[in-house]
Design a protein around this motif. Structure first.
Motif, mmCIF file in Angstrom:
data_model
loop_
_atom_site.group_PDB
_atom_site.id
_atom_site.type_symbol
_atom_site.label_atom_id
_atom_site.label_comp_id
_atom_site.label_asym_id
_atom_site.label_seq_id
_atom_site.Cartn_x
_atom_site.Cartn_y
_atom_site.Cartn_z
ATOM 1 N N SER A 1 -104.536 9.700 59.167
ATOM 2 C CA SER A 1 -104.216 9.183 60.497
ATOM 3 C C SER A 1 -105.000 7.911 60.781
ATOM 4 N N GLY A 2 -106.283 7.915 60.372
ATOM 5 C CA GLY A 2 -107.099 6.727 60.551
ATOM 6 C C GLY A 2 -106.589 5.540 59.759
ATOM 7 N N THR B 1 -103.653 4.058 61.700
ATOM 8 C CA THR B 1 -104.135 3.325 62.871
ATOM 9 C C THR B 1 -104.739 1.990 62.471
ATOM 10 N N ASN B 2 -105.560 2.004 61.426
ATOM 11 C CA ASN B 2 -106.196 0.767 60.966
ATOM 12 C C ASN B 2 -105.176 -0.253 60.489
ATOM 13 N N ARG B 3 -104.111 0.215 59.854
ATOM 14 C CA ARG B 3 -103.089 -0.714 59.362
ATOM 15 C C ARG B 3 -102.462 -1.484 60.517
ATOM 16 N N TYR B 4 -102.120 -0.779 61.596
ATOM 17 C CA TYR B 4 -101.496 -1.448 62.737
ATOM 18 C C TYR B 4 -102.491 -2.324 63.492
ATOM 19 N N LEU B 5 -103.752 -1.902 63.554
ATOM 20 C CA LEU B 5 -104.792 -2.741 64.154
ATOM 21 C C LEU B 5 -104.941 -4.029 63.358
#
Length: 293
Positions: free
Chosen positions: A236-237, A240-244
Motif C-alpha cells: 500500500s505504501g 501511495t509513494n508512486r502517486y506522490l
C-alpha cells in the motif's frame, strides 16, 4: 556526442530516495559530468541525500563510485549486510538453503520492529556514512546541497542546509521502523521519502535554475504473492509513494528515470547494474538537455 555547458548554477539536481536503487544516481552523475553538464546545486532525499552529499563533497562521480564500492566491500558493511538482505523482498539474493532461514529472520525482524523503535539505531547509520564522507559541515561542500527529511510530529517536510552534513544524511535516510528517528535541533525526523520522494520543491528552493529530477522508484507492477499483513501494508505504501512521486515530478523541468525494475531498497549487491541503468538513463536525457540549452 559533443559536450556542452551552461552557466554555473543553471541546473539543479533533485535526487530521489530508493535505497539500493539510488545507486543509479551515480551512473546518472557520471554521464552528466562526462557531457559537461554543470550542476549548480543538489537536493537529496534518503539515498539521494547520500549520493548527493558525496558528489557535493568530492565533485567527481567516478570518485563517488570508488568510495561507495570500497564501502560495500568493508568489514563494517559485511557485519550488517545480512540484516539488510533478510528484509529484502528479493529472494534471488539468497542461496537456496538460506531462504527458509530468511523467512524466519524476516518474521523476527518484524516482531523486533513492532516492539522497539527500530531494528537499527541511528548511530549505526551515522557510522556507515562516516565511511563515505568526512565529518564536515554544509559550508565545506564544493556544491550547494540540501537534505530532505520529514518531521515525525508535524508531518512537515524539513529541508536541512546548515550544520553537520552526516546527521542530516542520517535524518533523511531514517526509514521508519528500520532505523530509529533522528533528533536534530529539537525535531524528531524520519526518512524524507514520507513527504518528498523526489525533492523537487527543495531543489527549487536552492536555485532558480532548471530542475533535473532523478526518480529511482521501482516498477509498480508486481506478480509475487503478498503473504502477510506487513507485506500488504508495505505494498500500500508503494502505491501511495508512486502517486506522490508523479505529482512532485510535474514541477520539474526534466525527469530522468533509470529502469531499476523491481530492485528492492536493500539489494546493494546490484551496484554495477544500478550504475549501468543510471548511465543509460543519463545518456537518454542528454538530447533533452541540449534542446533546453
Amino acid at each position: 556526442m559533443a559536450a556542452f555547458r551552461r552557466k554555473s548554477g543553471t541546473y539543479v539536481l533533485a535526487l530521489g530516495g530508493g535505497g539500493a536503487r539510488g545507486l543509479a544516481h551515480i551512473g546518472v552523475l557520471k554521464i552528466l559530468q562526462r557531457e559537461g553538464v554543470e550542476i549548480g546545486s543538489i537536493a537529496g532525499t534518503s539515498m539521494g541525500s547520500v549520493i548527493g552529499a558525496m558528489f557535493a563533497y568530492y565533485h567527481d562521480a567516478v570518485e563517488v563510485e570508488e568510495v561507495f564500492r570500497k564501502f560495500l566491500s568493508s568489514s563494517f558493511f559485511e557485519k550488517y549486510a545480512r540484516t539488510f538482505f533478510l528484509v529484502s523482498e528479493d529472494p534471488s539474493i539468497l542461496r537456496e538453503p538460506d531462504k527458509f532461514l530468511a523467512k524466519l529472520g524476516k518474521r523476527f525482524l518484524y516482531l523486533k520492529a513492532a516492539s522497539m523503535h527500530a531494528v537499527f539505531s541511528s548511530n549505526i547509520l551515522e557510522e556507515a556514512f562516516q565511511h563515505l564522507i568526512p565529518d564536515i559541515r554544509f559550508v565545506d561542500l564544493k556544491v550547494p546541497f540540501a537534505c530532505v527529511a520529514t518531521d515525525l510530529r508535524t508531518g512537515a517536510e524539513v529541508v536541512i542546509r546548515e550544520g553537520r552534513v552526516i546527521p542530516a544524511m542520517v535524518a533523511s535516510s531514517s526509514i521508519p521502523g528500520f532505523v530509529e528517528p533522528a533528533k536534530v535541533a529539537r525535531r524528531v525526523l524520519i526518512d524524507g521519502s514520507a513527504t518528498s520522494t523526489v525533492p523537487v520543491a527543495a531543489a527549487k528552493s536552492l536555485s532558480s535554475g532548471k530542475v533535473i529530477a532523478v526518480d529511482v522508484s521501482m516498477d509498480l507492477k508486481r506478480e509475487e504473492p503478498l503473504d502477510t499483513a506487513f507485506e500488504i501494508a508495505m505494498r500500500s505504501g508503494e502505491i501511495t509513494n508512486r502517486y506522490l512521486t508523479e505529482t512532485q515530478l510535474r514541477d520539474s523541468d526534466i525527469v530522468i528515470h533509470p529502469e531499476v525494475g523491481r530492485t528492492t531498497w536493500a539489494n546493494f549487491d546490484k551496484l554495477d547494474e544500478m550504475i549501468r541503468v543510471g548511465e543509460i538513463a543519463g545518456r537518454r536525457a542528454i538530447p533533452s538537455l541540449q534542446t533546453r540549452n
